[in-house]
Design a protein around this motif. Sequence first.
Motif, PDB file in Angstrom:
ATOM      1  N   VAL A  18       0.843  -1.203   0.000  1.00 35.95           N
ATOM      2  CA  VAL A  18       0.000   0.000   0.000  1.00 35.95           C
ATOM      3  C   VAL A  18       0.873   1.245   0.000  1.00 35.95           C
ATOM      4  CG1 VAL A  18      -1.648   1.374   1.343  1.00 35.95           C
ATOM      5  CG2 VAL A  18      -2.014  -1.083   1.059  1.00 35.95           C
ATOM      6  N   TRP A  19       1.853   1.290   0.891  1.00 38.01           N
ATOM      7  CA  TRP A  19       2.726   2.454   1.010  1.00 38.01           C
ATOM      8  C   TRP A  19       3.479   2.713  -0.299  1.00 38.01           C
ATOM      9  CZ3 TRP A  19       8.149   2.496   0.865  1.00 38.01           C
ATOM     10  CH2 TRP A  19       8.734   3.716   1.209  1.00 38.01           C
ATOM     11  N   ALA A  20       4.078   1.667  -0.874  1.00 38.05           N
ATOM     12  CA  ALA A  20       4.851   1.830  -2.109  1.00 38.05           C
ATOM     13  C   ALA A  20       3.947   2.272  -3.261  1.00 38.05           C
ATOM     14  CB  ALA A  20       5.570   0.531  -2.462  1.00 38.05           C
ATOM     15  N   GLY A  21       2.759   1.696  -3.330  1.00 35.33           N
ATOM     16  CA  GLY A  21       1.837   2.088  -4.384  1.00 35.33           C
ATOM     17  C   GLY A  21       1.391   3.533  -4.254  1.00 35.33           C
ATOM     18  N   MET A  22       1.117   3.957  -3.034  1.00 34.62           N
ATOM     19  CA  MET A  22       0.696   5.343  -2.822  1.00 34.62           C
ATOM     20  C   MET A  22       1.803   6.322  -3.189  1.00 34.62           C
ATOM     21  SD  MET A  22      -2.457   5.321  -1.968  1.00 34.62           S
ATOM     22  CE  MET A  22      -2.759   6.940  -1.283  1.00 34.62           C
ATOM     23  N   GLU A  23       3.042   5.891  -3.053  1.00 32.97           N
ATOM     24  CA  GLU A  23       4.170   6.746  -3.410  1.00 32.97           C
ATOM     25  C   GLU A  23       4.298   6.910  -4.925  1.00 32.97           C
ATOM     26  OE1 GLU A  23       6.434   8.347  -1.296  1.00 32.97           O
ATOM     27  OE2 GLU A  23       4.900   7.836   0.179  1.00 32.97           O
ATOM     28  N   ARG A  24       3.765   5.951  -5.689  1.00 36.94           N
ATOM     29  CA  ARG A  24       3.995   5.933  -7.127  1.00 36.94           C
ATOM     30  C   ARG A  24       2.740   6.094  -7.982  1.00 36.94           C
ATOM     31  NH1 ARG A  24       7.521   3.597  -4.276  1.00 36.94           N
ATOM     32  NH2 ARG A  24       9.703   3.426  -4.807  1.00 36.94           N
ATOM     33  N   LEU A  25       1.576   6.087  -7.360  1.00 35.84           N
ATOM     34  CA  LEU A  25       0.331   6.197  -8.124  1.00 35.84           C
ATOM     35  C   LEU A  25       0.192   7.578  -8.758  1.00 35.84           C
ATOM     36  CD1 LEU A  25      -2.356   4.567  -5.816  1.00 35.84           C
ATOM     37  CD2 LEU A  25      -1.507   3.692  -7.981  1.00 35.84           C
ATOM     38  N   PRO A  26      -0.461   7.622  -9.915  1.00 34.03           N
ATOM     39  CA  PRO A  26      -0.765   8.938 -10.485  1.00 34.03           C
ATOM     40  C   PRO A  26      -1.752   9.670  -9.571  1.00 34.03           C
ATOM     41  CG  PRO A  26      -1.814   7.187 -11.759  1.00 34.03           C
ATOM     42  CD  PRO A  26      -0.948   6.519 -10.733  1.00 34.03           C
ATOM     43  N   ALA A  27      -1.839  10.943  -9.730  1.00 34.57           N
ATOM     44  CA  ALA A  27      -2.668  11.771  -8.849  1.00 34.57           C
ATOM     45  C   ALA A  27      -4.143  11.727  -9.222  1.00 34.57           C
ATOM     46  CB  ALA A  27      -2.156  13.211  -8.876  1.00 34.57           C
ATOM     47  N   TRP A  28      -4.645  10.623  -9.713  1.00 33.05           N
ATOM     48  CA  TRP A  28      -6.052  10.469 -10.077  1.00 33.05           C
ATOM     49  C   TRP A  28      -6.823  10.077  -8.829  1.00 33.05           C
ATOM     50  CZ3 TRP A  28      -8.961   5.824 -11.985  1.00 33.05           C
ATOM     51  CH2 TRP A  28     -10.183   6.194 -12.558  1.00 33.05           C
ATOM     52  N   PRO A  29      -7.664  10.952  -8.282  1.00 32.46           N
ATOM     53  CA  PRO A  29      -8.316  10.707  -6.983  1.00 32.46           C
ATOM     54  C   PRO A  29      -9.050   9.373  -6.841  1.00 32.46           C
ATOM     55  CG  PRO A  29      -8.594  12.992  -7.590  1.00 32.46           C
ATOM     56  CD  PRO A  29      -7.976  12.297  -8.783  1.00 32.46           C
ATOM     57  N   PRO A  30      -9.852   8.925  -7.817  1.00 31.54           N
ATOM     58  CA  PRO A  30     -10.544   7.650  -7.594  1.00 31.54           C
ATOM     59  C   PRO A  30      -9.571   6.478  -7.338  1.00 31.54           C
ATOM     60  CG  PRO A  30     -11.548   8.809  -9.435  1.00 31.54           C
ATOM     61  CD  PRO A  30     -10.301   9.568  -9.072  1.00 31.54           C
ATOM     62  N   LEU A  31      -8.478   6.451  -8.040  1.00 26.58           N
ATOM     63  CA  LEU A  31      -7.495   5.386  -7.844  1.00 26.58           C
ATOM     64  C   LEU A  31      -6.806   5.524  -6.495  1.00 26.58           C
ATOM     65  CD1 LEU A  31      -5.931   2.939  -8.896  1.00 26.58           C
ATOM     66  CD2 LEU A  31      -4.351   4.536 -10.002  1.00 26.58           C
ATOM     67  N   ARG A  32      -6.386   6.721  -6.158  1.00 27.78           N
ATOM     68  CA  ARG A  32      -5.712   6.950  -4.876  1.00 27.78           C
ATOM     69  C   ARG A  32      -6.655   6.713  -3.693  1.00 27.78           C
ATOM     70  NH1 ARG A  32      -0.749   8.855  -5.225  1.00 27.78           N
ATOM     71  NH2 ARG A  32      -0.663   9.695  -3.133  1.00 27.78           N
ATOM     72  N   SER A 146       4.062   7.151   7.559  1.00 34.31           N
ATOM     73  CA  SER A 146       2.944   6.489   6.885  1.00 34.31           C
ATOM     74  C   SER A 146       3.188   4.985   6.740  1.00 34.31           C
ATOM     75  CB  SER A 146       2.650   7.131   5.528  1.00 34.31           C
ATOM     76  OG  SER A 146       3.759   7.046   4.677  1.00 34.31           O
ATOM     77  N   LEU A 147       4.418   4.586   6.506  1.00 38.18           N
ATOM     78  CA  LEU A 147       4.738   3.166   6.427  1.00 38.18           C
ATOM     79  C   LEU A 147       4.468   2.479   7.766  1.00 38.18           C
ATOM     80  CD1 LEU A 147       5.892   0.766   4.835  1.00 38.18           C
ATOM     81  CD2 LEU A 147       8.176   1.501   5.571  1.00 38.18           C
ATOM     82  N   GLY A 148       4.864   3.116   8.850  1.00 41.80           N
ATOM     83  CA  GLY A 148       4.604   2.557  10.180  1.00 41.80           C
ATOM     84  C   GLY A 148       3.131   2.397  10.459  1.00 41.80           C
ATOM     85  N   LEU A 149       2.343   3.388  10.113  1.00 40.19           N
ATOM     86  CA  LEU A 149       0.895   3.326  10.316  1.00 40.19           C
ATOM     87  C   LEU A 149       0.289   2.158   9.545  1.00 40.19           C
ATOM     88  CD1 LEU A 149      -1.882   4.398  11.201  1.00 40.19           C
ATOM     89  CD2 LEU A 149      -1.805   5.945   9.247  1.00 40.19           C
ATOM     90  N   LEU A 150       0.613   2.054   8.278  1.00 37.79           N
ATOM     91  CA  LEU A 150       0.042   1.006   7.445  1.00 37.79           C
ATOM     92  C   LEU A 150       0.434  -0.390   7.930  1.00 37.79           C
ATOM     93  CD1 LEU A 150       0.636   2.765   4.042  1.00 37.79           C
ATOM     94  CD2 LEU A 150      -1.599   2.247   5.039  1.00 37.79           C
TER      95      LEU A 150
END
Length: 170
Positions: A18-32, A146-150
Amino acid sequence: MSVRWVTVLAGVLSGVVVWAGMERLPAWPPLRDAYPGLVFGLFLFALCGRTASASTRARLVALGVSLVASVASWRLAVSLFAHWPALPFVLSGALGGAVVGAGCAALWRSRALQVTASLTAAGLLGGVVFQLLDPWLHTFGEHVWSLGLLIEWQTLVLVTATWLRDRAPR
């Protein structure tokens, strides 16, 4: 209670993915907005998606329930976190656990109150732990925070869910 190390590793891996994906996802709100819940839902399904029937339809329903519950859990917890100033991690963790618990209770069709209450308690504990770790983790920066939380919340909830699954009537 013996904790299966594979469940702990799955919780850590889920948090990292989750953390790695959130770092690399495009800024498209539905996906994020959906991505963290979709990933956790897949891990939840992989570990806890067993149903009374092994049919393809039952497995698809179990996958759908896991994904919907996890995405709803994520979105509600984030929304609560953003709008509630007091103890945001504790309340968000409990709400997230409650929604996942309701999904698992619907999936397993047994012990609904026990499953929902136990996963709510696991989510609440995850929130308490993070509330305590929050100031310390912030010293390492936003990425480690954020990594710790997840990792810690997802691991606690997955360990509790698999423990409950193993005690469900067959």
